[in-house]
Scaffold this motif. Structure first.
Motif, short mmCIF file in Angstrom:
data_model
loop_
_atom_site.label_atom_id
_atom_site.label_comp_id
_atom_site.label_asym_id
_atom_site.label_seq_id
_atom_site.Cartn_x
_atom_site.Cartn_y
_atom_site.Cartn_z
N ILE A 294 9.65 1.15 -12.71
CA ILE A 294 8.74 0.15 -12.13
C ILE A 294 9.12 -0.13 -10.67
CG2 ILE A 294 7.81 -2.18 -12.34
CD1 ILE A 294 8.63 -2.12 -15.30
N ALA A 295 8.13 -0.02 -9.79
CA ALA A 295 8.32 -0.33 -8.37
C ALA A 295 7.67 -1.67 -8.07
CB ALA A 295 7.70 0.76 -7.51
N SER A 296 8.43 -2.60 -7.51
CA SER A 296 7.92 -3.94 -7.23
C SER A 296 8.27 -4.37 -5.81
CB SER A 296 8.50 -4.95 -8.23
OG SER A 296 8.18 -4.61 -9.56
N HIS B 192 6.73 13.32 -17.47
CA HIS B 192 7.41 12.86 -18.68
C HIS B 192 8.04 11.48 -18.51
CE1 HIS B 192 6.74 16.72 -20.54
NE2 HIS B 192 7.28 17.33 -19.49
N HIS B 193 7.62 10.77 -17.46
CA HIS B 193 8.09 9.40 -17.24
C HIS B 193 6.89 8.49 -17.01
CE1 HIS B 193 11.83 11.60 -16.50
NE2 HIS B 193 12.47 10.46 -16.66
N ILE B 194 7.05 7.23 -17.33
CA ILE B 194 5.99 6.25 -17.12
C ILE B 194 6.31 5.46 -15.85
CG2 ILE B 194 4.75 4.29 -18.12
CD1 ILE B 194 5.92 5.33 -20.87
N ILE B 195 5.64 5.80 -14.77
CA ILE B 195 5.91 5.16 -13.48
C ILE B 195 4.77 4.21 -13.16
CG2 ILE B 195 6.45 5.57 -11.06
CD1 ILE B 195 7.23 8.41 -11.83
N SER B 196 5.11 2.98 -12.86
CA SER B 196 4.07 1.98 -12.61
C SER B 196 4.46 1.07 -11.45
CB SER B 196 3.82 1.15 -13.87
OG SER B 196 4.99 0.44 -14.24
N VAL B 197 3.46 0.34 -10.97
CA VAL B 197 3.67 -0.64 -9.91
C VAL B 197 3.73 -2.02 -10.57
CG1 VAL B 197 2.71 -1.68 -7.84
CG2 VAL B 197 2.46 0.78 -8.23
N GLY B 198 4.80 -2.75 -10.29
CA GLY B 198 4.96 -4.08 -10.86
C GLY B 198 4.35 -5.14 -9.97
N ILE B 199 5.09 -6.18 -9.69
CA ILE B 199 4.59 -7.30 -8.87
C ILE B 199 4.42 -6.86 -7.42
CG2 ILE B 199 5.11 -9.62 -8.03
CD1 ILE B 199 6.79 -9.98 -10.60
N LEU B 200 3.22 -7.09 -6.88
CA LEU B 200 2.94 -6.79 -5.48
C LEU B 200 2.18 -7.96 -4.86
CD1 LEU B 200 1.73 -3.06 -5.24
CD2 LEU B 200 3.97 -3.97 -4.70
N LYS C 236 0.83 -1.20 0.00
CA LYS C 236 0.00 0.00 0.00
C LYS C 236 0.87 1.26 0.00
CE LYS C 236 -3.84 2.08 2.61
NZ LYS C 236 -4.71 1.92 3.81
N LEU C 237 1.97 1.22 0.75
CA LEU C 237 2.88 2.36 0.82
C LEU C 237 3.58 2.60 -0.52
CD1 LEU C 237 3.76 4.42 2.94
CD2 LEU C 237 5.66 2.93 3.51
N ILE C 238 3.93 1.53 -1.21
CA ILE C 238 4.55 1.65 -2.54
C ILE C 238 3.60 2.32 -3.52
CG2 ILE C 238 5.35 0.33 -4.54
CD1 ILE C 238 6.56 -1.68 -2.53
N LYS C 239 2.34 1.90 -3.52
CA LYS C 239 1.33 2.50 -4.41
C LYS C 239 1.18 3.99 -4.14
CE LYS C 239 -1.51 -1.66 -5.00
NZ LYS C 239 -2.84 -2.28 -4.70
N LYS C 240 1.18 4.35 -2.85
CA LYS C 240 1.05 5.77 -2.47
C LYS C 240 2.23 6.58 -3.00
CE LYS C 240 0.87 8.78 1.60
NZ LYS C 240 0.95 8.82 3.09
N ALA C 241 3.46 6.06 -2.82
CA ALA C 241 4.66 6.79 -3.26
C ALA C 241 4.67 6.95 -4.78
CB ALA C 241 5.91 6.05 -2.80
N VAL C 242 4.28 5.91 -5.51
CA VAL C 242 4.23 5.98 -6.97
C VAL C 242 3.23 7.04 -7.42
CG1 VAL C 242 3.49 4.74 -9.06
CG2 VAL C 242 5.04 3.64 -7.43
N THR C 243 2.08 7.10 -6.76
CA THR C 243 1.05 8.10 -7.09
C THR C 243 1.58 9.51 -6.88
OG1 THR C 243 -0.73 6.57 -6.47
CG2 THR C 243 -1.28 8.91 -6.57
N ILE C 244 2.29 9.73 -5.78
CA ILE C 244 2.85 11.06 -5.47
C ILE C 244 3.85 11.48 -6.54
CG2 ILE C 244 4.33 12.34 -3.86
CD1 ILE C 244 3.04 10.66 -1.60
N ILE C 245 4.79 10.59 -6.88
CA ILE C 245 5.84 10.92 -7.84
C ILE C 245 5.26 11.13 -9.23
CG2 ILE C 245 7.89 10.04 -9.04
CD1 ILE C 245 8.50 11.08 -6.29
N GLN C 246 4.24 10.36 -9.61
CA GLN C 246 3.66 10.48 -10.94
C GLN C 246 3.06 11.85 -11.19
OE1 GLN C 246 3.39 7.65 -13.71
NE2 GLN C 246 3.79 9.77 -14.26
N ILE C 247 2.59 12.49 -10.12
CA ILE C 247 2.01 13.84 -10.25
C ILE C 247 3.05 14.83 -10.77
CG2 ILE C 247 1.06 15.80 -8.93
CD1 ILE C 247 -0.20 13.70 -7.04
N TYR C 248 4.29 14.68 -10.31
CA TYR C 248 5.35 15.62 -10.68
C TYR C 248 6.15 15.15 -11.89
CZ TYR C 248 4.33 17.42 -6.02
OH TYR C 248 3.68 17.94 -4.92
N ALA C 249 6.24 13.85 -12.08
CA ALA C 249 7.05 13.30 -13.18
C ALA C 249 6.16 12.99 -14.37
CB ALA C 249 7.79 12.06 -12.71
#
Length: 238
Positions: free
Chosen positions: A154-156, A111-119, A96-109
């Motif tokens: 990708i964050a996994s 020009h990058h494709i940030i996603s959640v991998g295997i969880l 859950k914490l990984i998903k939250k961090a990815v959501t926060i960074i995606q707002i500012y980044a």
């Protein structure tokens, strides 16, 4: 030859303590400036102010964010050096914490494709939630900073024995084997790869993970980017 270094140690401690207090004092007026700037941005948008002025206010807000980050890094470094870091430990859902961090960074980044991998469904660790989120934000921000635009990040998460292992994979330029340990050193910055700051983000991340009895490292292969990992002991609680 003997030399009493008690006085030097005391002076060094006072220097670190002064730096901590000084940085802490600097944060207060910056917080006020941020609140005022954000208030003016909201008012400007509501009143239909010239877009150029809104852009200028947003630029000020971004630079204040950057300054706050630098000051927070100095404060954290002083906490590690003077043993003043305290942790609020509890059972944390790491996925859950990984998903939250990815959501926060995606707002500012944008020009990058940030996603959640295997969880895995539920992976709990005993941790200070805010501090582990800080590590995730640091690693994701670094991946954005040192990767080409439109590349994937990708964050996994996986479980191995009694450890949770988080990975942040990017498509940036390979970090040589000789530099892979140095990137976690205080004030170390990789040359010719852009970015700014004091070179404290990875050092702080390493110290936070160390305080949690975990490990942090990086693996890099030519043409395949870099993957930063950190491990944490699993929570015995269900």
């Amino acid at each position: 030859i003997e030399h009493d270094i008690t006085k030097e140690k005391r002076l060094e401690y006072l220097r670190k303590d002064f730096l901590f207090a000084d940085a802490h004092e600097m944060r207060a007026p910056i917080t006020v400036l941020k609140l005022l700037t954000q208030s003016h941005i909201v008012k400007a948008k509501r009143s239909g102010t010239d877009i150029i002025k809104i852009n200028e206010l947003e630029l000020v807000d971004r630079e204040l964010n950057r300054l706050v980050k630098l000051i927070d890094d100095i404060l954290d470094t002083s906490r590690f050096e003077t043993g003043k870091l305290s942790l609020d430990l509890k059972s944390v859902d790491l996925g859950k914490l990984i998903k939250k961090a990815v959501t926060i960074i995606q707002i500012y980044a944008k020009h990058h494709i940030i996603s959640v991998g295997i969880l895995p469904k539920k992976v709990y660790v005993i941790a200070d939630e805010a501090r582990i989120e800080q590590v995730l934000i640091n690693l994701l921000s670094n991946a954005v900073k040192y990767s080409p635009q439109e590349s994937k990040i990708i964050a996994s998460l996986e479980v191995q024995k009694q450890k949770a292992i988080v990975s942040i994979k990017d498509e940036g330029v390979r970090i040589s084997k000789a530099k892979q340990k140095s990137v976690f050193d205080k004030y170390y910055r990789i040359k010719n790869k852009g970015g700014n700051g004091f070179g404290l983000g990875l050092y702080i991340s390493k110290e936070i993970i160390k305080y949690h009895h975990g490990k942090i490292w990086v693996e890099s292969k030519k043409g395949k980017g870099n993957t930063f990992y950190f491990s944490l002991p699993l929570s015995p609680l269900k």
